[in-house]
Design an enzyme around this catalytic site. Structure first.
Site, PDB file in Angstrom:
ATOM      1  CG  LEU A   6      70.115  -5.485  -1.884  1.00 13.78           C
ATOM      2  CD1 LEU A   6      70.626  -4.820  -0.612  1.00 13.78           C
ATOM      3  CD2 LEU A   6      69.763  -4.401  -2.894  1.00 13.78           C
ATOM      4  CG  PHE A  11      59.994  -3.645   1.397  1.00 16.97           C
ATOM      5  CD1 PHE A  11      59.047  -3.696   2.410  1.00 16.97           C
ATOM      6  CD2 PHE A  11      61.319  -3.835   1.726  1.00 16.97           C
ATOM      7  CE1 PHE A  11      59.432  -3.930   3.730  1.00 16.97           C
ATOM      8  CE2 PHE A  11      61.718  -4.068   3.025  1.00 16.97           C
ATOM      9  CZ  PHE A  11      60.771  -4.121   4.041  1.00 16.97           C
ATOM     10  CG  HIS A  56      60.795   0.042   3.893  1.00 18.72           C
ATOM     11  ND1 HIS A  56      61.567   1.159   4.091  1.00 18.72           N
ATOM     12  CD2 HIS A  56      61.654  -0.965   3.652  1.00 18.72           C
ATOM     13  CE1 HIS A  56      62.849   0.833   3.988  1.00 18.72           C
ATOM     14  NE2 HIS A  56      62.929  -0.451   3.718  1.00 18.72           N
TER      15      HIS A  56
END
Length: 721
Positions: A447, A472, A520
């Site tokens: 990540l 995103f 998001h």
């Protein structure tokens, strides 16, 4: 007196007088090798001094030099010239020593051309003073904050990956290792820390990653000191990152340690960290005076450790070179560099904007012809999904099938990103790809968006066609410099000799009804539209998405372009247009050979009363609104947001009496600003409906700050009277 003059006088005086440190060389370098490295060190020093003289005369434009870091010549000698090297800006000695390993180089002339910003400079063509050379496998770097480290991780991964499946345009030998160097201050930057972590993360899992980090520790970053033992304490015990150390003033010790580190990386295919202690001479750059922020005694103590003095002592102790001959080499080199510089400054320089911009776009390249995947291969891959492809489907499924076909057709295509493999993506867009193509081609990453993009950039260096996914759009912003400062600038600063062909997939924009808020749902694309040479594509429906994605891969594969494919999240599952069950926004999967050419806009309707210009979700909403506005409305879907297809868009709207721009990005900095300007410059009048200058809320107000069907209808009716 200028500290550079003091350092030079000290060298001559101390060496001739025998005022040298008592130091014994270790084994590993023969006399001829050691003298060759000393010559590389001296040339690096002479070039530093000449750059200052050139700047003082108005003929040179960059004076951050390598003085104090000349031990990097020994690191170059420990590596192979086919090992890609991503260099710190103080590594002139490395490039010189590597040039000595490759026949036919004119390194003094070439580096002075760079100092003079001459258009004859073989690497940047006069656009910047950079270290770099295609022949030497040194991609040009302009980074001062170690932002090149993530792509070095990617390049190392790509070298190992090519052993498992070779790309068409493989650049490096299968036994090569990647090397990247940086300063102790840069080691603290989040970009560098991400790269260290990513390398160790891979090594911890025994993922092959032949990468050598070289930290050149001079103890200070401009004026901020690095705490004593900070680098050693931080890196000597990191899991899966083997630590080596050396005295960078000592070419014998540096060579031995660098050779050991390189051998470890090459044989184990694991990352290593070489901690090289150095000194910094003359301050940070030409305009920097170290004695304004450091005690004079401390500056003088650094100067006493001059690597050239240490090398002269080592060579004398090993009977490789007399003290008198060491000074002779120094003086002859200084004179030769000055003579060469006098000729270099006569060479042409860039003059026009066209000259400067000529290398923003990379050159096209020859690729193997492809007729697409065979029917037999497709049936074997898709199975029963072949029948489903005859039915209308939402965007997310059409993108998924497109990715399958592209990966089946082009073996160099590699997907990477968080959750793209086993999970199949947050929205299922990459489902089944990992099962069908394996973990070498669908890579579940850690990540860290910087590492994801760096992996893609580095893999492109070795001939792969990377397709990184940023989960995103809002997550891009902490990593956007990997696109702006690294990928997009590489052809610009290398005259197209180095490129970063890739397609970055990003799920973005707004209108998700119940999820995420501004992390998001993000309608900010300004940073992508501001990057020269970057193509930004944004489909509004599944059929367009499939055909545009094919074109994006063609642009990357054949034209070596950097492409971002922005996928509207809210339209992924969209089925209906006007009422539940009407299937008005689903489409058939376009035949594999079809694509939408770069710059081609979409037009729906021939009405001449009103043209609505939009993209993404705005196009969908405009189609909803048209049902209340009548047949006099045509909808123009931009599709390509950078560069904007201005001329084709204008051709579509000119026959119309009125023009409405529907822009889901923000009023300030959004796409509509450029569209309004283009309309005005073309003598047309337009009205815009844009999103507010606001972040996006979660819950019932998810769309309150952006255009809606109702607001489009109201704005259109007002225009139509």
């Amino acid at each position: 007196m200028d500290r550079a003059v003091i350092v030079e006088n000290n060298f001559r005086r101390r060496v001739l007088a025998g005022d040298l440190p008592e130091i014994a060389p270790c084994s590993g370098l023969g006399p001829q090798e050691a003298v060759g490295l000393f010559r590389a060190q001296v040339l690096s020093r002479a070039l530093d001094l000449e750059s200052r003289a050139m700047q003082a005369a108005g003929q040179g434009f960059y004076t951050i030099g390598s003085s104090g870091h000349e031990g990097m010549a020994a690191v170059a000698h420990a590596l192979r010239p086919t090992d890609p090297a991503f260099l710190h800006y103080r590594d002139g000695a490395f490039q010189i020593a590597r040039a000595n390993q490759v026949p036919g180089q004119s390194i003094t002339w070439d580096m002075l051309l760079s100092f003079a910003c001459s258009s004859d400079d073989p690497i940047s063509g006069g656009r910047h003073k950079v270290l770099g050379s295609k022949a030497l496998n040194i991609p040009p770097q302009t980074s001062t904050i170690a932002s090149h480290l993530p792509k070095a991780v990617g390049a190392a991964y790509a070298i190992a990956a090519a052993r498992r499946h070779a790309p068409e345009h493989e650049a490096y030998p299968r036994d090569a290792i990647a090397m990247c160097s940086f300063g102790d201050a840069s080691a603290n930057h989040s970009t560098a820390q991400g790269a260290f972590n990513a390398a160790a993360w891979a090594g911890f899992q025994s993922t092959p990653l032949p990468l050598l980090f070289v930290c050149e520790d001079n103890g200070i970053g401009i004026s901020t000191k690095t705490p004593a033992n900070w680098i050693a304490s931080t890196f000597s015990n990191r899991p899966a990152l083997k630590y080596f150390a050396c005295d960078g003033r000592d070419i014998y010790d540096t060579y031995a340690s660098a050779r050991a580190a390189a051998d470890y990386v090459r044989t184990r295919r694991k990352p290593a960290f070489l901690h090289m202690s150095t000194v910094r001479l003359y301050g940070h750059a030409g305009a920097d005076v170290a004695t304004t922020y450091l005690p004079k005694a401390e500056v003088e103590a650094q100067e006493d450790q001059d690597p050239l003095i240490v090398s002269a002592a080592l060579l004398a102790a090993s009977d490789a070179l007399t003290r008198k001959d060491a000074v002779k080499i120094y003086d002859e080199t200084r004179a030769r560099v000055s003579r060469t510089a006098a000729e270099v400054i006569k060479r042409p320089r860039l003059k026009t904007a066209q000259d400067v911009m000529s290398s923003i776009l990379p050159p096209k390249r020859s690729c193997a012809a492809s007729n697409g995947p065979s029917n037999a291969d497709r049936r074997s891959l898709f199975g029963s999904e072949i029948e489903a492809q005859q039915e209308k489907q939402p965007m997310n499924r059409l993108i998924n099938w497109t990715l399958h076909d592209l990966m089946l057709e082009h073996r160099e295509v590699v997907l990477m990103g968080e959750d793209v493999g086993r999970k199949g993506g947050v929205y299922g867009v990459t489902q089944k790809l990992a099962t069908r193509f394996g973990p070498d081609r669908v890579i579940d990453t850690l990540l860290d968006e910087q590492s994801i993009l760096g992996l893609g950039i580095g893999m492109a260096h070795n001939g792969f066609l990377p397709m990184p996914e940023i989960q995103f759009l809002a997550y891009l912003h902490n990593a956007e410099d990997q696109l702006r400062g690294e990928a997009a600038t590489l052809p610009f600063f290398s005259r197209g000799q180095y490129t970063n062909p890739m397609v970055v997939r990003i799920a973005g924009l707004g209108y998700q009804k119940g999820f995420g808020g501004h992390f998001h749902n993000d309608n900010s694309v300004a940073v992508l539209r501001d990057i020269p040479g970057l193509i930004l594509a944004c489909p509004s429906n599944g059929a367009d998405a499939a055909q545009m994605l094919r074109e994006c891969v063609r642009l990357a594969r054949e034209e070596q372009r950097l492409v971002v494919f922005l996928e509207p999240i809210a339209l992924y599952p969209m089925r209906d247009l006007h009422k539940p069950g009407d299937a008005g926004w689903m489409h058939h999967y376009p035949p594999h050979g079809t694509h939408i050419p770069f710059g081609e806009v979409g037009q729906s309707g021939e009405g001449a009363d009103l043209a609505i210009v939009s993209f993404g979700n705005g196009t969908y909403l405009s189609h909803q609104a048209r049902s209340e506005l009548g047949d006099g409305v045509r909808i123009v879907d931009l599709r390509w947001l950078n560069p904007l297809p201005i001329e084709t868009m204008l051709e579509c709207v000119r026959p119309c009496k009125r023009i409405l721009i529907v822009d889901e990005t923000r009023r300030t900095g959004g796409v509509s600003e450029a569209l309004m300007t283009a309309m005005a410059e073309a003598g047309l009048s337009a009205t815009r409906l844009a999103a507010e200058d606001s972040f996006i809320a979660t819950g019932p107000a998810y769309g309150a700050t952006m255009p809606s069907r109702e607001s489009i209808v109201a704005a259109a009716k007002e225009l139509l009277g």
